[in-house]
Design an enzyme around this catalytic site. Structure first.
Site, short mmCIF file in Angstrom:
data_model
loop_
_atom_site.label_atom_id
_atom_site.label_comp_id
_atom_site.label_asym_id
_atom_site.label_seq_id
_atom_site.Cartn_x
_atom_site.Cartn_y
_atom_site.Cartn_z
N THR A 70 31.94 45.18 53.55
CA THR A 70 30.57 44.66 53.64
C THR A 70 30.39 43.94 54.97
O THR A 70 29.42 44.16 55.70
CB THR A 70 30.27 43.72 52.45
OG1 THR A 70 30.38 44.46 51.25
CG2 THR A 70 28.88 43.11 52.56
N ASN B 212 30.45 56.83 47.59
CA ASN B 212 31.18 56.06 46.57
C ASN B 212 30.80 56.41 45.14
O ASN B 212 31.56 56.16 44.22
CB ASN B 212 31.01 54.55 46.80
CG ASN B 212 29.58 54.15 47.02
OD1 ASN B 212 28.94 54.60 47.97
ND2 ASN B 212 29.06 53.32 46.15
N GLN C 223 35.71 54.92 51.04
CA GLN C 223 36.19 55.77 49.93
C GLN C 223 37.03 56.95 50.43
O GLN C 223 37.64 57.65 49.63
CB GLN C 223 35.00 56.28 49.10
CG GLN C 223 34.18 55.19 48.44
CD GLN C 223 34.92 54.46 47.30
OE1 GLN C 223 35.94 54.93 46.79
NE2 GLN C 223 34.44 53.29 46.94
N SER D 213 38.14 49.14 53.72
CA SER D 213 38.30 48.02 52.80
C SER D 213 39.67 48.12 52.13
O SER D 213 40.06 49.20 51.67
CB SER D 213 37.20 48.07 51.74
OG SER D 213 37.38 47.06 50.80
N HIS E 53 40.82 46.63 49.25
CA HIS E 53 40.98 46.66 47.79
C HIS E 53 40.68 48.01 47.15
O HIS E 53 40.82 48.17 45.94
CB HIS E 53 40.15 45.54 47.12
CG HIS E 53 38.68 45.74 47.10
ND1 HIS E 53 38.01 46.14 45.97
CD2 HIS E 53 37.73 45.57 48.05
CE1 HIS E 53 36.71 46.21 46.24
NE2 HIS E 53 36.52 45.86 47.50
N THR F 48 39.67 31.76 61.11
CA THR F 48 41.13 31.82 60.93
C THR F 48 41.51 33.09 60.19
O THR F 48 40.88 33.46 59.20
CB THR F 48 41.59 30.59 60.11
OG1 THR F 48 41.22 29.42 60.84
CG2 THR F 48 43.09 30.60 59.89
N CYS G 136 28.31 47.34 42.37
CA CYS G 136 27.26 46.42 42.78
C CYS G 136 25.95 46.76 42.07
O CYS G 136 25.11 45.92 41.85
CB CYS G 136 27.02 46.51 44.28
SG CYS G 136 28.49 46.73 45.20
#
Ligand SMILES: Cc1ncc(COP(=O)(O)O)c(C=O)c1O
Length: 389
Positions: free
Chosen positions: A74, A150, A184, A204, A206, A242, A330
């Site tokens: 995102t 997706n 994806q 991404s 995850h 950071t 989402c």
């Protein structure tokens, strides 16, 4: 055969691989330094981050300083789109069935003065590259098309569009940049940025058995991008903050694992299970497979059941211990039909009866058999009482 819980929602997120988790552990309370610190704690963390960056750069076939770590896709997608259109001028081409983090960003840019074209996919869920290319005009600055959708898993002709844009750019002073959201696609498809001819690419962690809250984007050095966050001089000035050292270590380990020979075998197994599910589910009357049958990532199947309400199906399956989705994570919770299915020309009343299964490397054929058996019963039961008839 005893089956307790079945997770068929790997496009929403994946379980962290135990090797990934193991690689991250030392970086929470032993090697916990801030990678920007000069002392030995910092150097240790920085050394590990550099190694991770190299692993990801090798995977993408780019330079290490072209990999920018973020909190996920995102943020990566927002950074690319808003970073190119920092002055809200010019023209953006994207597709109508992007993930909301691209779609909503495009709408935000549009509200603020950017001209935006949303290309609709064809009926089979594939974007026609000719349509994209025909929309390019003098003030076009960015084309952003997702690599694999997706919800329906269809694969877009990214390399082809990229190559054509590169050719066009030879005769243009104001270059058109090309971005793809490869979230994806990462574990299944070609990810060499030179072969894809992309200038930006988002990923991404995850979705590939890595930790949540971690992602990255590739940025070709020749491009111009303004950062979203201002602060320290992290990430070559493109993303202040950071660094999430354990997240970065886990993400790069996840990348190593999906690039391994072992993962190639996992993919074949995933595809075998998916093909079995498709074959069996299509035997149910009034069922359609959404999206192209062949041009789709190997873990995805998206069905449409006539006279069935998708949410009811999801809840009934959940009661049997089976996790599926009716759209992107989402979008669930909202009762509006999937924008992806609508963009393909599917009617809202039909789109409500859709279901996505997305498999992962931990799924088994026995799980698929149990799923099919339960699904057949549930669809029959729901149709019996359906007011949609
Ligand atoms: C295609 C696509 N893009 C972007 C995202 C957002 O990724 P993240 O959860 O890392 O912000 C997702 C997650 O569902 C996705 O499927």
């Amino acid at each position: 055969m005893k089956i307790n819980k079945i997770y068929f929602d790997n496009a929403a997120t994946t379980k962290v691989d135990k090797n990934v988790l193991k690689s991250m552990m030392p970086y929470f309370s032993n090697s916990f330094g801030n990678s920007s610190s000069i002392h030995s704690y910092g150097q240790k963390a920085e050394g590990s981050v550099l190694k991770s960056r190299d692993i990801i750069a090798k995977f993408l076939n780019c330079r290490s300083n072209e990999v920018i770590f973020t909190s996920g896709a995102t943020e990566a997608n927002n950074t690319v789109l808003k970073g190119v259109f920092f002055d809200f001028k010019g023209h953006l081409i994207t597709s109508a069935f992007e993930h909301p983090c691209v779609l909503e960003t495009a709408k935000y840019l549009q509200k603020n003065g950017v001209e935006v074209d949303f290309v609709r996919p064809e009926k089979n869920g594939i974007i026609d590259s000719k349509k994209v290319l025909s929309l390019i005009k003098d003030n076009t600055r960015l084309v952003s098309i997702m690599y694999a959708n997706n919800e329906i898993g269809t694969i877009q002709p990214i390399g082809h569009i990229g190559k054509k844009i590169r050719e066009l750019n030879q005769n243009r002073q104001n270059k058109v940049f090309f971005h793809t959201d490869a979230v994806q696609a990462t574990q299944f498809l070609q990810m060499n940025v030179e072969r894809l001819y992309v200038d930006f690419l988002s990923m991404s962690s995850h979705k590939i058995y890595g930790p949540k809250g971690m992602g990255a984007f590739y940025v070709r050095k020749e491009t111009r991008l303004k950062p979203l966050f201002h602060g320290g001089h992290h990430e070559y000035g493109l993303r202040a903050g950071t660094l999430n050292v354990p997240g970065i270590i886990g993400f790069s380990r996840a990348i190593e694992l999906i690039a391994s020979e072992e993962h190639k075998k996992d993919i074949l197994n995933i595809q075998k299970i998916r093909d079995y599910v498709v074959k069996e589910v299509l035997k149910i009357d009034g069922t359609i497979l959404n999206g192209d049958r062949e041009l789709r990532i190997p873990n995805n199947a998206n069905f449409l059941f006539k006279n069935v309400e998708g949410e009811s199906l999801l809840l009934k399956l959940d009661m049997k211990g089976i996790a599926i989705s009716t759209g992107s994570a989402c979008a669930s919770g909202s009762l509006s039909p999937s924008h992806v299915l609508l963009s393909m020309g599917i009617k809202p009343e039909s789109a409500h009866g859709s279901m996505r299964i997305s498999l992962g490397k931990y799924n088994t054929i026995d799980e698929a058999k149990y799923f099919v058996k339960e699904l057949k019963k549930i669809v029959k039961e729901l149709r019996k009482y359906s007011p949609l008839k």
